[in-house]
Design a protein around this motif. Structure first.
Motif, PDB file in Angstrom:
ATOM      1  N   LEU A 102      33.713 -51.303 -27.059  1.00 17.02           N
ATOM      2  CA  LEU A 102      32.601 -51.659 -27.769  1.00 17.02           C
ATOM      3  C   LEU A 102      31.454 -50.690 -28.023  1.00 17.02           C
ATOM      4  CD1 LEU A 102      31.845 -55.180 -26.148  1.00 17.02           C
ATOM      5  CD2 LEU A 102      33.184 -54.558 -28.261  1.00 17.02           C
ATOM      6  N   LEU A 103      31.799 -49.656 -29.151  1.00 15.14           N
ATOM      7  CA  LEU A 103      31.180 -48.539 -29.411  1.00 15.14           C
ATOM      8  C   LEU A 103      30.849 -48.489 -31.036  1.00 15.14           C
ATOM      9  CD1 LEU A 103      33.048 -45.859 -27.273  1.00 15.14           C
ATOM     10  CD2 LEU A 103      30.823 -46.997 -26.622  1.00 15.14           C
ATOM     11  N   ASP A 104      29.743 -47.784 -31.310  1.00 14.74           N
ATOM     12  CA  ASP A 104      29.560 -47.671 -32.693  1.00 14.74           C
ATOM     13  C   ASP A 104      30.146 -46.242 -33.236  1.00 14.74           C
ATOM     14  OD1 ASP A 104      28.605 -47.368 -35.080  1.00 14.74           O
ATOM     15  OD2 ASP A 104      26.610 -47.285 -34.703  1.00 14.74           O
ATOM     16  N   LEU A 105      31.193 -46.440 -33.807  1.00 12.54           N
ATOM     17  CA  LEU A 105      32.050 -44.974 -34.099  1.00 12.54           C
ATOM     18  C   LEU A 105      31.988 -44.649 -35.651  1.00 12.54           C
ATOM     19  CD1 LEU A 105      35.516 -45.787 -32.015  1.00 12.54           C
ATOM     20  CD2 LEU A 105      33.313 -44.142 -31.661  1.00 12.54           C
ATOM     21  N   ARG A 106      31.115 -45.523 -36.429  1.00 14.55           N
ATOM     22  CA  ARG A 106      31.106 -45.112 -37.653  1.00 14.55           C
ATOM     23  C   ARG A 106      30.468 -43.872 -38.117  1.00 14.55           C
ATOM     24  NH1 ARG A 106      27.088 -49.962 -39.229  1.00 14.55           N
ATOM     25  NH2 ARG A 106      26.174 -49.297 -37.237  1.00 14.55           N
ATOM     26  N   ALA A 107      29.731 -43.068 -37.283  1.00 12.56           N
ATOM     27  CA  ALA A 107      29.590 -41.672 -37.574  1.00 12.56           C
ATOM     28  C   ALA A 107      30.301 -40.897 -37.319  1.00 12.56           C
ATOM     29  CB  ALA A 107      28.053 -41.193 -36.524  1.00 12.56           C
ATOM     30  N   PHE A 108      31.429 -41.102 -36.645  1.00 18.24           N
ATOM     31  CA  PHE A 108      32.427 -40.284 -36.242  1.00 18.24           C
ATOM     32  C   PHE A 108      33.961 -40.903 -36.927  1.00 18.24           C
ATOM     33  CE2 PHE A 108      29.843 -40.676 -32.737  1.00 18.24           C
ATOM     34  CZ  PHE A 108      29.418 -39.458 -32.430  1.00 18.24           C
ATOM     35  N   GLU A 135      30.132 -42.569 -27.278  1.00 14.09           N
ATOM     36  CA  GLU A 135      30.945 -42.401 -28.694  1.00 14.09           C
ATOM     37  C   GLU A 135      31.723 -40.899 -28.749  1.00 14.09           C
ATOM     38  OE1 GLU A 135      28.066 -43.664 -28.238  1.00 14.09           O
ATOM     39  OE2 GLU A 135      27.850 -45.686 -29.387  1.00 14.09           O
ATOM     40  N   VAL A 136      30.731 -39.808 -28.322  1.00 12.86           N
ATOM     41  CA  VAL A 136      31.436 -38.653 -28.412  1.00 12.86           C
ATOM     42  C   VAL A 136      32.385 -38.287 -27.347  1.00 12.86           C
ATOM     43  CG1 VAL A 136      30.926 -36.076 -28.050  1.00 12.86           C
ATOM     44  CG2 VAL A 136      29.456 -37.721 -29.353  1.00 12.86           C
ATOM     45  N   LEU A 137      32.214 -38.937 -26.218  1.00 13.97           N
ATOM     46  CA  LEU A 137      33.330 -38.894 -25.215  1.00 13.97           C
ATOM     47  C   LEU A 137      34.604 -39.455 -25.673  1.00 13.97           C
ATOM     48  CD1 LEU A 137      34.045 -37.816 -22.500  1.00 13.97           C
ATOM     49  CD2 LEU A 137      33.214 -40.079 -21.316  1.00 13.97           C
ATOM     50  N   PHE A 138      34.550 -40.432 -26.287  1.00 16.42           N
ATOM     51  CA  PHE A 138      35.506 -41.310 -26.710  1.00 16.42           C
ATOM     52  C   PHE A 138      36.355 -40.342 -27.791  1.00 16.42           C
ATOM     53  CE2 PHE A 138      37.675 -44.038 -29.914  1.00 16.42           C
ATOM     54  CZ  PHE A 138      38.655 -44.646 -29.047  1.00 16.42           C
TER      55      PHE A 138
END
Length: 1077
Positions: A910-916, A994-997
């Motif tokens: 459950l992460l916000d990955l839109r920026a990536f 998110e960055v780690l993912f």
């Protein structure tokens, strides 16, 4: 003045005794009333005293010479003091001669004049006479003339002639303290404004004739001899008197400027005068340097206007006086010179007659004379010509040996005009026959010959000497002296001399014209010079290193440049120092090529040929290639030479010469290649970086720019087969060469484009020739020449591209190409995106895609994936970067659909990955590309080098993504002051998870591709290590980005991915890195 040291001594006592004895012999018992006729009876004690003080003759030691002047100075000062009156109170303080004057009896001028005449002190008398102010000098001379013309005798005439000639020659010696002291007394006694005491005023009786004293020295002397003409009774005296009259007439009335004779003529006249003087003086008294100085005084007295200008006597009066004298002496046939005993003044008279006759002819030709005056001048000229005809003299020619010895003496003593004489000395080959004497003079006087022209003249003498002389020892010694003289030159003169040496003797310099026996030892000197420079790295002084190189370059420029070029690449780091040294020696490239066969390599050509022979084709390592390129760039840079103006720096190696030597011959497939194409293109790029010295035209326009462009285009067209095995003997274009080719075409195209735009009519034919030649090449090639085409030609692309792009027909046209059939439009589109930013932007803006139709977007995405598989392995780094920019824009605009699968995770956190999303989709897209590329259908497309290139491009893309992720990472949160109740929730850092993912997904993609690629793919392995390093930094800087359990799960997950690697070393390294997280 410390007069006690030289006046109050036993010598003054001797003088005092002589005068007192003479006074006793005088009829009137007073020397002050001595008459001229009485000198014979009275003068003997005085003469004996002076002889005891000064010695006999004109020679003697310096003390005796000085005392001759002191005696005359004392007596003359005594006379002046007697005539003016004496203020005792002031005299003892101001007059350095006071003590000795008071001890002497009173005298008169008759005693002074007769003493000077009897002792032959004419020169000393004149030196002291010249200490008087001009008006007083005339008065003193008038008294001498009066004394000589009264009851005159032959001896009086001779004495006056000697004084006359010494007066015209002026002071011959450097002024001494005695001259200065006497001059001060002369001014004190003769200056009317000088203050006198009342007692002196009472004693002083002014001379009533002083106001009327004659002021014209020439007229005074000419008229005196007009009176004394009957006492000229011998040919010798006649020649002496007539010479004096003619020289006075010439320098006072006819000469208005100094006659500047050439050094050669001056030396000839000087040598003759020395030979004449040698006749006059006995062998014991003859001294060559003194004879030369006297001869120089004689010549100077007749070449410059006299210091004594005529006052009262006009030119025509002087002409009349000369006519009277020549007529009187001519009638007596005094110019009939006996052949057995030729008077020394006869030779001087011959020269004087020639000068005056020439001056009279010029006077007649002028417009300043009236008819009667012209007649008088003509009569004088004819009389002088008759005298010249009567004056028959044997030829007085000095041989070359005598002239050489005179020259050596002049140079040794640094006598007048010695600098001009050195040029004669250095160029007269006959003088070198003196052997050791001539060479010793050079050795003693190296500094006098430190002139660039003299060095080259000495080289010519050395060459001639080596050809005619078997004395090798002397030749070697002369060579060393010349080298020492050259080494002592200032740097600008060194360069001029090097240029002159190359122009005269060719690329082998001095050694080319010397026998081996004379030049042996050069190789050892060359080795020693460069080894010393390399070992010390010129720590002491760059100037010393430049001097050492210039010395060996003077001997053999070609060998020196070859050694310099070799050391520049063979010795680690030496290229920078050697380039600095060579840039201080532009004389090695500054001359114009000339001369016989074998001297063709000149200027930059010599340096280029040395680079070519010593280095080109022999570079054995990347380091040597790097040093070679740096060396070339340094030589092509503008620089200034120490000691010269900084304006307008000099380019030691012109870039056009480099292109003509190292680039053009190596771009043709039909010619043998000395070095790799990659190095050749690196050289071209190095030259294109050089700024032109003039605005237009650019230097590249002298290097056959259009054939050069075509050759580069041919090679770029062939680069599409860079992963194919080249045919035997064919020129292989590597991917590295392709990158250099595109850069070179871009830079060169811009330069040529500017020149074409500036003068389109001049280059139109060449432009159309180039266009016609490249029509047979790959369709992408003309795009690289867009700056040259301008608006002349349309952009030609495969017809399939027009099906996927709405391109305007007025600018674009289609080509029917077999390899671009139906469905290859996106392949052509991707290739266009690699060409340039301008073409890529056009492709993006003109892409025919309806985003409202999902099936079209889906089909476009699949088609572009296939096109990327076909494009990526043949992309350069710059081309791939442009294509990546297009892919990112398509992903961002939604025109490229790349679904993200959960292939590497069981569930999406459950992460916000839109920026990536863009980074993840691009990574997945590239993974799909490599899955297809490494599949069975494409597995045989590429050799090992092709796979390695594809891996490098992918690794570069991953690094760019890592940099973007690092920029998106939030700043680390400050450490909490109290322990949180729920560390998992409160420690969460927005964006860290998110960055780690994303990093873990990138790691999986990279490892997947690494496993698929054949070979070890080192770049991707290093990328995987960089990803783990960034994960480690993220966890350290954002500890709340994951819990302890999540970290362990991440490490376990990453380890399981790394287990897929076949290479045990890579696997162990990754496991170790993962364990550190």
């Amino acid at each position: 003045m410390g007069s006690e040291s030289w006046l109050c001594c036993e010598k003054t006592a001797v003088l005092q005794g002589g005068l007192l004895l003479a006074e006793q012999l005088c009829h009137s018992k007073q020397l002050r009333s001595l008459r001229k006729q009485e000198w014979g009876a009275v003068g003997r004690p005085v003469l004996q005293a002076v002889l005891e003080i000064c010695g006999e003759g004109h020679g003697g030691n310096q003390q005796q010479v000085d005392w001759r002047k002191k005696v005359i100075c004392i007596l003359w000062s005594k006379l002046l003091e007697m005539e003016k009156g004496n203020d005792v109170d002031a005299a003892w303080r101001e007059n350095p001669f006071f003590s000795v004057q008071n001890s002497l009896p009173k005298i008169n001028r008759a005693l002074l004049f007769e003493l000077v005449k009897s002792m032959g002190f004419s020169r000393i008398y004149v030196e002291l006479l010249l200490c008087f102010p001009p008006s007083a000098l005339c008065l003193e001379l008038a008294k001498l003339v009066e004394h000589s013309t009264t009851d005159s005798t032959k001896e009086d005439a001779q004495f006056l002639l000697e004084v006359w000639w010494e007066l015209w020659k002026g002071k011959g010696r450097q002024e001494q303290a005695l001259d200065q002291a006497f001059a001060a007394q002369c001014f004190r006694y003769t200056n009317p404004s000088a203050e006198l005491s009342p007692q002196a005023h009472k004693k002083f009786k002014p001379d009533p004739d002083r106001a009327l004293a004659p002021t014209c020295v020439p007229s005074m002397l000419l008229l005196a001899f007009k009176e004394m003409k009957d006492h000229i009774s011998s040919p010798g005296m006649c020649c002496f008197a007539l010479s004096n009259c003619l020289d006075t007439f010439y320098t006072s009335f006819l000469l208005d400027h100094t006659v500047d004779t050439s050094a050669e003529l001056h030396l000839q006249n000087l040598s003759k005068a020395v030979c004449i003087r040698k006749r006059q003086i006995s062998a014991e008294e003859y001294e060559l340097a003194e004879a030369i100085q006297e001869a120089q005084r004689d010549l100077a007295a007749t070449c410059s206007p006299s210091r004594f200008k005529p006052r009262g006597m006009t030119l025509m009066q002087a002409v009349q006086t000369m006519r009277t004298l020549t007529k009187a002496w001519g009638k007596r046939e005094l110019l009939t010179v006996p052949e057995t005993d030729v008077p020394t003044n006869a030779f001087r008279l011959k020269q004087s007659l020639g000068r005056v006759i020439g001056a009279l002819e010029e006077l007649q030709a002028s417009e300043i004379l009236v008819e009667g005056e012209r007649q008088d001048v003509n009569e004088l000229k004819l009389a002088l010509k008759n005298m010249l005809d009567v004056l028959f003299l044997p030829d007085l020619e000095c041989n070359s040996t005598e002239m050489a010895r005179v020259t050596i003496a002049i140079i040794d003593r640094r006598l007048e005009k010695y600098q001009e004489i050195t040029h004669l000395f250095a160029s007269e080959i006959n003088w070198a026959s003196l052997g050791s004497e001539w060479i010793s003079c050079l050795e003693r006087n190296r500094d006098a010959f430190q002139h660039k022209e003299l060095v080259l003249k000495l080289v010519s003498v050395l060459v001639a000497k080596c050809q005619s002389d078997t004395n090798i020892v002397q030749c070697k010694k002369l060579r060393e002296i010349i080298l020492d003289i050259f080494t002592g030159l200032p740097l600008p003169d060194k360069n001029d001399t090097l240029a002159g040496m190359l122009a005269s003797w060719g690329k082998r310099g001095l050694n080319s014209c010397l026998p081996h026996a004379v030049s042996e030892g050069f190789s050892e000197e060359l080795n020693l010079s460069f080894n010393s420079i390399i070992q010390t790295q010129a720590k002491g002084s760059l100037g010393a290193a430049v001097s050492a190189v210039s010395r060996v370059a003077f001997q053999d420029p070609e060998a020196t440049l070859r050694r310099c070029c070799h050391m520049a690449v063979a010795s680690l780091g030496a290229h920078a120092l050697l380039a600095r040294i060579l840039r201080q020696l532009p004389g090695l490239v500054r001359h114009q090529p000339c001369g016989p066969e074998g001297r063709g390599a000149a200027g930059g050509g010599l340096l280029c040929s040395c680079l070519q022979e010593a280095i080109w084709g022999k570079l054995s390592s990347p380091q040597e290639e790097k040093q070679f390129l740096s060396f070339l760039e340094a030589l092509m840079c503008s620089s200034t030479v120490a000691g010269e103006s900084a304006e307008g720096g000099l380019c030691l190696l012109p870039p056009e010469k480099v292109v003509q030597t190292f680039v053009l011959p190596n771009l043709s497939p039909s010619l043998p290649h000395g070095c790799s194409l990659e190095l050749c293109l690196q050289v071209l790029m190095a030259t294109l970086k050089q700024t032109p010295h003039t605005d237009s035209p650019h230097w590249v326009m002298s290097c056959s720019p259009f054939p050069l462009l075509f050759s580069l285009c041919q090679l770029l067209s062939d680069s599409c087969r860079c992963w194919e095995e080249p045919a035997e003997g064919a020129l292989h274009v590597s991917m590295e060469s392709k990158e250099l080719l595109t850069s070179a075409l871009t830079v060169l195209g811009e330069i040529v484009g500017r020149e074409v735009a500036a003068a389109p009519s001049s280059w139109s034919r060449a432009l159309f020739w180039l266009r016609s030649k490249i029509e047979a090449l790959d369709w992408t090639v003309p795009f690289h020449l867009k700056p040259i085409w301008g608006e002349h030609f349309k952009n030609e692309v495969p017809c399939s591209l027009l099906a996927v792009c709405d391109l305007p027909e007025e600018e674009w046209s289609g080509l029917k190409l077999l390899q671009y059939g139906q469905g290859t439009g996106l392949l052509a589109w991707a290739e266009c995106c690699c060409i340039s930013e301008e073409v890529r932007d056009t492709m993006l803006s003109r892409l025919a895609l309806d985003q409202r139709r999902p099936e079209d977007v889906n089909m476009f995405s699949k088609g572009l994936l296939v096109a990327l598989v076909q494009t990526l392995p043949w992309c350069t780094a710059e081309g791939w970067s442009r294509l990546l920019g297009a892919l990112r824009e398509l992903l961002g605009s939604g025109r490229l659909h790349v679904p993200y699968s959960l292939e590497y995770v069981d569930f999406l956190p459950l992460l916000d990955l839109r920026a990536f999303a863009g980074a993840l989709r691009l990574s997945v897209l590239l993974l799909r590309v490599f899955q297809l590329l490494c599949g069975s259908s494409c597995a045989d497309w590429l050799p090992a080098g092709g796979w390695a290139h594809a891996a490098r491009l992918y690794a570069g893309t991953v690094r760019e993504t890592l940099a973007l992720l690092k920029a998106q990472l939030p700043a680390p949160a400050p450490a909490p002051t109290t322990s949180p109740k729920n560390p998992t929730l409160s420690g969460a850092s927005g964006g860290g998870q998110e960055v780690l993912f994303v990093l873990t997904q990138l790691f999986c993609h990279v490892l997947h591709v690494l496993v698929m690629l054949p070979g070890r793919a080192e770049p991707l392995f290093l990328c995987a290590l960089e990803i783990l390093t960034q994960c480690e930094a993220l966890l350290a800087g954002h500890p709340g980005s994951s819990s302890t359990l999540e970290r362990e799960n991440t490490k376990h997950f990453l380890t399981s991915i790394a287990d897929n690697l076949d290479c045990a070393e890579m696997k162990a390294a990754l496991h170790q890195k993962i364990a550190q997280l």
